[in-house]
Write an enzyme that holds these catalytic residues in place. Structure first.
Site, short mmCIF file in Angstrom:
data_model
loop_
_atom_site.label_atom_id
_atom_site.label_comp_id
_atom_site.label_asym_id
_atom_site.label_seq_id
_atom_site.Cartn_x
_atom_site.Cartn_y
_atom_site.Cartn_z
CB THR A 14 -9.98 -4.05 -7.25
OG1 THR A 14 -8.90 -4.67 -6.61
CG2 THR A 14 -10.49 -2.92 -6.40
NE ARG A 24 -0.14 -3.86 -1.97
CZ ARG A 24 -1.21 -3.59 -2.72
NH1 ARG A 24 -2.36 -4.12 -2.41
NH2 ARG A 24 -1.12 -2.83 -3.78
CB VAL A 25 -2.42 -1.75 3.39
CG1 VAL A 25 -3.62 -0.86 3.13
CG2 VAL A 25 -2.72 -2.70 4.54
N GLY A 26 -2.83 -1.55 0.04
CA GLY A 26 -2.74 -0.68 -1.13
C GLY A 26 -3.47 0.64 -0.91
CG ASP A 27 -5.47 2.17 -4.31
OD1 ASP A 27 -5.03 1.02 -4.49
OD2 ASP A 27 -6.51 2.59 -4.86
CB THR A 75 -9.56 -0.20 -9.76
OG1 THR A 75 -9.01 -1.51 -9.89
CG2 THR A 75 -10.01 0.27 -11.13
N GLY A 76 -6.32 -0.30 -9.60
CA GLY A 76 -5.01 -0.37 -10.24
C GLY A 76 -3.98 -0.62 -9.15
CG LEU A 77 0.79 -1.51 -8.27
CD1 LEU A 77 0.45 -2.84 -7.61
CD2 LEU A 77 2.09 -1.64 -9.03
N GLY A 78 -1.99 -0.14 -6.21
CA GLY A 78 -2.11 0.83 -5.11
C GLY A 78 -0.83 1.58 -4.82
#
Ligand code: ASP
Length: 299
Positions: free
Chosen positions: A166, A194-197, A217-220
């Protein structure tokens, strides 16, 4: 003279050290943004230019190189925020747009809204003159097929392949305006929609020119739960340096959610922070009067 400059990242995580080519691309995006700041352009211009460059670079999980969701369709998220008036714009789960960060900026500057999603976001972007673009790079389709065949528990799979390429940027300009931005194809193999952060103000990004700016950045799924970017700025407001504030919030993230992430930050004095609890994170920054610095974030 007021300090100006920009920091960018090419994602945290991954099982292999980011290639030199990837780190150099992040450094190049920083140089592009820095040149604009030097010419007197705004922090928003610099952040957008750096992210557009990385979105157009297929090695990253954003724009052209975005990952595919479980149904084989890439859906992208992006956001941008300026810290003078706390204006923000975001797009989520948008398809077939070459540069989602441009769409996010258009939402911020041309609408009364903060976020547009899905088909509405795509139609708005096209109507705003933003180029359409096919995302399905051959590499991404192969990666998607390979993972489709693997038998994994969903959470394990998510952790092994989330984002990790990302892109994000934070800049401060000659006028002292701070801006933050972020763009992603999200995690591979997630449920469609799906939507992350990344498009969530406060989680994926935050900017307040009186304090500074952050991009995560990372798992949302973990980042949103600690409202990572806003939490970092709150500690900076109380006097922590960007690096210290990032470290404290990342420790909390790890303790509470078990999550792994990275983030970049700049404060109003032009101090830069880069922190991650993943093994790797590609980043680069350049502040006024200094040379560009870059790294793969090996801990
Ligand atoms: N934060 C992004 C997401 O969860 C992915 C990443 O930054 O690596 O969608």
């Amino acid at each position: 003279m007021r300090a100006f400059g920009i920091v960018a990242d090419g994602g945290a995580g991954g099982r292999r050290r980011p290639s030199r080519r990837r780190v150099m691309a992040v450094a190049k995006s920083v140089e592009l943004g820095y040149c604009l700041l030097e010419e007197g352009k705004s922090a928003v211009d610099a952040v957008e230019a750096a992210i557009v460059f990385l979105e157009d670079y297929p090695d990253f999980n954003a724009g052209t190189g975005s990952r595919l969701q479980l149904d084989g369709v890439p859906r992208m998220d992006a956001s941008i925020m300026e810290g003078d008036r706390l204006r923000a714009g975001a797009v989520a789960a948008v398809e077939n747009i070459k540069n989602p960060i441009r769409a996010a900026r258009a939402v911020m500057e041309r609408t009364e809204h903060v976020m547009l999603v899905g088909e509405g976001a795509r139609r708005f972007a096209v109507a705003s003159g933003i180029e359409e673009g096919e995302v399905r790079t051959a590499r991404r389709i192969e990666e998607w097929k390979r993972n489709l065949c693997k038998e994994h528990k969903h959470r394990q799979l998510l952790e092994s392949i989330y984002g990790c390429e990302t892109v994000g940027a934070v800049a401060i300009d000659r006028q002292g305006q701070v801006a933050s931005g972020c763009s992603t194809g999200g995690a591979l193999f997630v449920l469609p929609g799906r939507v992350g952060d990344t498009p969530i103000v406060g989680a994926g990004i935050y900017a307040d020119s009186s304090i500074g700016g952050v991009s995560a950045t990372g798992l949302g799924e973990d980042i949103v739960r600690v409202v990572l970017s806003k939490s970092v700025l709150e500690l900076m407001e109380k006097g922590s340096s960007p690096r210290m504030a990032l470290r404290m919030v990342m420790n909390r993230l790890e303790k509470v959610t078990g999550g792994r992430a990275g983030a970049i930050a700049i404060d109003g004095r032009g101090r830069v922070g880069v922190w991650h609890n993943t093994e790797f994170m590609s980043y680069a920054y350049r502040m006024s009067g200094r040379k560009v610095k870059m790294g793969a974030g090996v801990k």
